[in-house]
Write an enzyme that holds these catalytic residues in place. Structure first.
Site, PDB file in Angstrom:
ATOM      1  N   GLU A 234       0.823  -1.218   0.000  1.00 16.95           N
ATOM      2  CA  GLU A 234       0.000   0.000   0.000  1.00 16.95           C
ATOM      3  C   GLU A 234       0.850   1.258   0.000  1.00 16.95           C
ATOM      4  O   GLU A 234       0.747   2.112  -0.891  1.00 16.95           O
ATOM      5  CB  GLU A 234      -0.933  -0.009   1.214  1.00 16.95           C
ATOM      6  CG  GLU A 234      -1.693   1.291   1.443  1.00 16.95           C
ATOM      7  CD  GLU A 234      -2.832   1.469   0.468  1.00 16.95           C
ATOM      8  OE1 GLU A 234      -2.781   2.431  -0.325  1.00 16.95           O
ATOM      9  OE2 GLU A 234      -3.769   0.656   0.500  1.00 16.95           O
TER      10      GLU A 234
ATOM     11  N   ASP B  27       1.766   4.008  -3.084  1.00 12.41           N
ATOM     12  CA  ASP B  27       1.341   5.404  -2.904  1.00 12.41           C
ATOM     13  C   ASP B  27       2.479   6.353  -3.276  1.00 12.41           C
ATOM     14  O   ASP B  27       2.291   7.326  -4.016  1.00 12.41           O
ATOM     15  CB  ASP B  27       0.939   5.653  -1.445  1.00 12.41           C
ATOM     16  CG  ASP B  27      -0.479   5.219  -1.121  1.00 12.41           C
ATOM     17  OD1 ASP B  27      -1.229   4.894  -2.055  1.00 12.41           O
ATOM     18  OD2 ASP B  27      -0.838   5.210   0.071  1.00 12.41           O
TER      19      ASP B  27
ATOM     20  N   SER C 121      -6.847   3.161  -4.180  1.00 12.60           N
ATOM     21  CA  SER C 121      -5.562   3.577  -3.620  1.00 12.60           C
ATOM     22  C   SER C 121      -4.525   3.797  -4.716  1.00 12.60           C
ATOM     23  O   SER C 121      -3.442   4.315  -4.430  1.00 12.60           O
ATOM     24  CB  SER C 121      -5.034   2.525  -2.642  1.00 12.60           C
ATOM     25  OG  SER C 121      -5.821   2.460  -1.488  1.00 12.60           O
TER      26      SER C 121
END
EC number: 3.4.14.10
Length: 580
Positions: A269, A273, A479
């Site tokens: 994650e 990002d 995301s």
């Protein structure tokens, strides 16, 4: 004693009250103090909407503190009172209006007339996935019944207290059908299809990224990045996308926990990002804020964005890949933090979520996620790009891949639908009303009115080519689309001659997005956001114009720069370049 307005924290259905917190247990909490006498009210969205985009002015951090901060007298008065009650003052900040306090449970009870208790509550399925499978799908947290009370000496000075409720609210994002020949793309490939500027020097830009996972029960950070992975990723990018960012880990202390990066345990994650945003905003600085998902954790994060310490740069763009359904958050207690950031010109992006119309709440009703539902935040939904032709043309559908075994955009074999709908917490904001967006209709023909509609924009959810722990990786979810747009608007600010305080800043971005020419968006007209796990739950469908599946559409970078250049023309210095 005086009840503290808005301090009640009702517990969700299924929560079990356990026993009282030990009298000598140390609790860290944050007291929020009123603004100084004579301070103006923070501008609301209607005021921002009324100011022509190119004429908007934003404050520096120091200017914000002078204009909206608390008085030193109030800060000292509150701190002194709590110290006399035996509590420890860990820090105080007049600009933010905060006093950080450490106290025993019995002292908190004595001063605030509140009994702290342990509760056991269910974790959302998305949050459970990030924990040890052997642990129960629940959390034990500290909370209280009723509201907090203030003694006369603090009445009117204290406007809120954070940290006496430690429940988690938030989970990470990523975990109809796709267009023909849809496949995961490298970020640079998608950027070229979307017409994003390539090779723009974004070194003046700082993007803030929230890492809110916290620590496990052994104290190990659950969300991390590895600097060597970031370097390797950019070494593998093509010219125009291969300039690495400067990544700054920002450790935050929440109550008695300090959160920091653990590069030996990088996670997908956070790694993606950073890589996604910085692929578009070449050479930018990325501040990664390590916190947790408690109310106090969000406060610590957003306050640090506004008030950087030491050599940290203040972000002009923030990307948040975490969400919680907004009925379980406390809007007027946290929304002001985004309102504050607007005053200094910071734009915030957040995910719409990856669980469709019910947002992972299995009660047969549609729900939307916070902070994307906050009207000060730009909420980003998800699409799938496919059928890419040699001309650069492509087909784009709303992301709707529940139980689609043939899709590359389904997680764990069955998850993967863009969030979207209407908030029951926030009212329809002025920028949507002025654009003629006052109602939407669900699959059952029911009209939804009166609330904030999300998402605002949408984008591709599936990227490959990331490097995590030395190995190539891919990632799926809103995301991906959220940091993508964080990177875009940082690059656009640079292409318009902006950067840092005194340059082109966008501030409350939705008041820009809904005003500019609709030709900058690709209208998504195919797909829906049926969560697929509750047959009776209503959902929404994409259609012409704005809808609560794809928002205004996906953003054409070239057309957006041209439109913003027209608006900001007196201020522009450079035009960037495009890679076809």
């Amino acid at each position: 004693m005086y009840p503290l307005d808005g301090s009640a924290r009702p517990h969700p259905p299924g929560t079990t009250r356990l026993n009282s917190v030990e009298p000598d247990k140390q609790i860290g909490f944050t007291v929020l103090v009123r603004p100084q006498t004579g301070a103006p009210r923070l501008p609301d969205l209607a005021q921002w909407q009324a100011i022509p985009i190119a004429e908007r002015q934003f404050l520096s951090t120091a200017g914000f503190e002078r204009t909206y901060g608390s008085s030193e007298d109030d800060i000292v008065s509150v701190a002194s009172f709590l110290e006399k009650a035996g509590m420890t003052i860990r820090s105080r900040h007049a600009g933010a209006g905060t006093v950080e306090v450490q106290a025993k449970t019995c002292q908190i009870h004595s001063v605030f007339a509140v009994q702290l208790l342990y509760y056991r509550g269910q974790l959302r399925p998305a949050a459970r996935k990030r924990r040890d499978d052997k642990q129960p799908a629940e959390e034990t947290y500290i909370g209280f019944e009723g509201c907090i009370s203030l003694p006369a000496a603090l009445h009117d000075k204290v406007i809120h207290i954070f940290g006496l409720d430690t429940r988690t609210f938030g989970a990470s994002g990523g975990y109809s059908g796709d267009p023909p020949r849809a496949q995961r793309l490298i970020v640079a490939e998608l950027a070229a299809l979307y017409g994003f500027p390539a090779g723009v020097d974004a070194s003046q830009q700082t993007i803030g990224i929230f890492s809110g996972e916290g620590n496990d029960d052994k104290g190990q950070s659950l969300s991390n990045y590895r600097p060597a992975d970031v370097a390797a990723y950019f070494n593998n990018q093509t010219v125009g996308y291969n300039r690495a960012p400067t990544v700054v880990p920002v450790s935050l202390t929440v109550a008695d926990q300090t959160y920091r990066n653990d590069p030996d345990h990088p996670t997908q994650e956070l790694s993606q990002d950073i890589m996604t945003a910085a692929t578009i905003a070449q050479g930018c600085t990325v501040n990664v804020y390590f916190s947790d998902l408690t109310e106090q954790g969000w406060l610590a994060f957003l306050t640090r964005v506004l008030f950087p310490q030491g050599e940290e740069k203040r972000p002009t763009i923030v990307s948040i890949s975490w969400t919680m359904y907004d009925e379980q958050t406390y809007r007027d207690r946290l929304s002001f933090l985004f309102q504050r950031l607007a005053v200094v010109g910071t734009s915030v992006f957040a995910i719409a979520g990856d669980w469709g119309a019910n947002n992972n709440i299995i009660d047969g009703q549609p729900h939307v996620g916070w902070p994307g539902s906050d009207p000060w935040v730009t909420c980003v939904g998800g699409t799938v790009v496919g059928n890419v032709r040699s001309s650069g043309a492509f087909t784009e559908h709303a992301w709707s891949d529940r139980d689609n075994p043939d899709s590359q955009f389904t997680i764990d074999g069955h998850l993967g639908v863009t969030g979207g709908g209407m908030s029951r917490v926030f009212a329809t904001p002025p920028y949507q009303l002025s654009s003629g967006i006052s109602a939407v209709t669900d699959c059952n023909g029911e009209r939804w009115t009166g609330g904030r509609f999300i998402p605002d924009i949408t984008g591709m959810v599936g990227f490959r080519g990331f490097i995590v722990n030395g190995k190539r990786n891919y990632f799926i979810g809103t995301s991906c689309s959220t940091p993508l747009y964080a990177g875009l608007f940082a690059a656009l600010a640079s292409a318009l001659g902006g950067g840092g305080e005194g340059g082109v800043l966008f501030g409350p971005l939705n008041t820009v997005l809904y005003q500019i020419d609709r030709g900058v968006y690709r209208d998504i007209t195919f797909g829906h956001n049926d969560s697929g796990d509750m047959p009776a739950c209503a959902y929404f469908a994409a259609g012409e114009g704005y809808d609560t599946v794809s928002g205004l559409g996906s953003v054409d970078g070239r057309r957006t720069l041209e439109e913003l250049r027209r608006i900001y023309w007196p201020k522009t210095k450079g035009f960037g370049c495009f890679r076809n």
